[in-house]
Design an enzyme around this catalytic site. Structure first.
Site, short mmCIF file in Angstrom:
data_model
loop_
_atom_site.label_atom_id
_atom_site.label_comp_id
_atom_site.label_asym_id
_atom_site.label_seq_id
_atom_site.Cartn_x
_atom_site.Cartn_y
_atom_site.Cartn_z
N HIS A 232 0.84 -1.20 0.00
CA HIS A 232 0.00 0.00 0.00
C HIS A 232 0.87 1.25 0.00
O HIS A 232 1.95 1.28 0.59
CB HIS A 232 -0.93 0.00 1.21
CG HIS A 232 -2.00 1.04 1.13
ND1 HIS A 232 -1.78 2.35 1.47
CD2 HIS A 232 -3.30 0.96 0.74
CE1 HIS A 232 -2.90 3.04 1.28
NE2 HIS A 232 -3.83 2.22 0.85
N GLU B 77 -4.36 1.78 -7.10
CA GLU B 77 -4.76 2.87 -6.22
C GLU B 77 -3.88 4.08 -6.48
O GLU B 77 -2.82 4.22 -5.85
CB GLU B 77 -4.65 2.44 -4.76
CG GLU B 77 -5.57 1.30 -4.37
CD GLU B 77 -5.69 1.15 -2.86
OE1 GLU B 77 -6.79 1.26 -2.34
OE2 GLU B 77 -4.65 0.95 -2.21
N GLY C 70 -7.43 8.31 0.27
CA GLY C 70 -7.42 9.11 1.49
C GLY C 70 -8.59 10.08 1.57
O GLY C 70 -9.38 10.25 0.63
N SER D 47 -10.95 6.49 -3.46
CA SER D 47 -12.18 7.27 -3.28
C SER D 47 -13.38 6.63 -3.96
O SER D 47 -14.23 7.31 -4.54
CB SER D 47 -11.98 8.71 -3.77
OG SER D 47 -10.95 9.36 -3.05
#
Length: 256
Positions: free
Chosen positions: A96, A169, A175, A212
């Site tokens: 990640h 991502e 975030g 998102s």
């Protein structure tokens, strides 16, 4: 590939009591599951065993947010693949961008972890994505290729046949302040990721989109030809939000 993968990682959120409530509510809604969707949940380490136990009678896969590549040893604060298997986990999230940015994760260490996960029968969910600077400088495709090849670089020919997932991502899209990628942009990047992975593995592997994801964009995203699932953040931390996105996507998938 017959199923879409739709799941959520809770990051550093939820007490054990909160995790139990989520898992119990998800289990209670199991009768309404779509056969076209493989669900998964990735809690913090402190809740994985209990969440897995609650969901053991369902098809929901449960995973961890990271692991070390060694089976055991002097790695203070780390969790080994053997420990994850001892918790009966199915998946492990690796690479990640928050781990790359804050904890020194590199393409090399991600590759070591992917090999260890496969060796121990865990499904690696490999997270990759370009920064805003990469995108604006025209380096997105090159960065993604480096991350894909690095993640797969330690696998033997036999290990390349294991179940492997990617999650695209884009760093600028994730975030609380993230800006979702357009469906067209995400689909184009994912086509590139799938092509690179296929050149290494000699087969197509699923690539999920994360960044998102929310009830307003999930249906458009899941309809894209190169988006094989969704990796959801805060929109699915509430079980009602997760179930809502699952229902929306199930309807869209069935319509297609």
């Amino acid at each position: 590939m017959t199923k879409f993968w739709i799941g959520t990682s809770w990051k550093m959120n939820k007490t054990l009591a909160e995790a139990r409530l989520f898992a119990e509510a998800l289990k209670a809604a199991d009768a309404g599951r779509s056969p076209d969707i493989q669900r998964f949940v990735i809690p913090p380490f402190t809740a994985v065993r209990e969440v897995k136990e609650i969901l053991s009678g369902t098809s929901v896969k449960v995973g961890a947010q990271n692991m070390h590549w060694a089976d055991q040893g002097a790695w203070t604060g780390e969790i080994s693949p053997l420990m994850l298997k001892d918790c009966n986990l199915d998946i492990v999230e690796l690479g990640h961008s928050e781990r790359r940015e804050h904890f020194g994760e590199t393409n090399e260490t991600v590759g070591l972890k992917v090999e260890a996960a496969v060796r121990h029968g865990l499904i690696p969910l490999i997270c990759i994505g370009e920064t805003l600077e990469d995108r604006e400088s025209g380096r997105a495709a090159a960065v993604l290729e480096e991350e894909v090849r690095g993640a797969l670089s330690k696998l033997s020919e036999a290990q390349k046949q294991a179940e492997i997932l990617f999650a695209y991502e884009p760093v600028w899209a994730i975030g609380e302040n993230g800006i979702p990628a357009s469906a067209d942009y995400a689909d184009a990047r994912q086509a590139e990721i799938i092509a690179v992975a296929q050149s290494v593995l000699a087969r197509r592997v699923p690539c999920l989109y994360g960044g998102s994801v929310n009830p307003g964009n999930c249906e458009e995203l899941i309809a894209c030809p190169h988006i094989d699932g969704l990796f959801i953040g805060r929109s699915a931390w509430n079980v009602e939000g997760y179930l809502d996105i699952l229902a929306r996507c199930a309807t869209k998938v069935q319509a297609n």
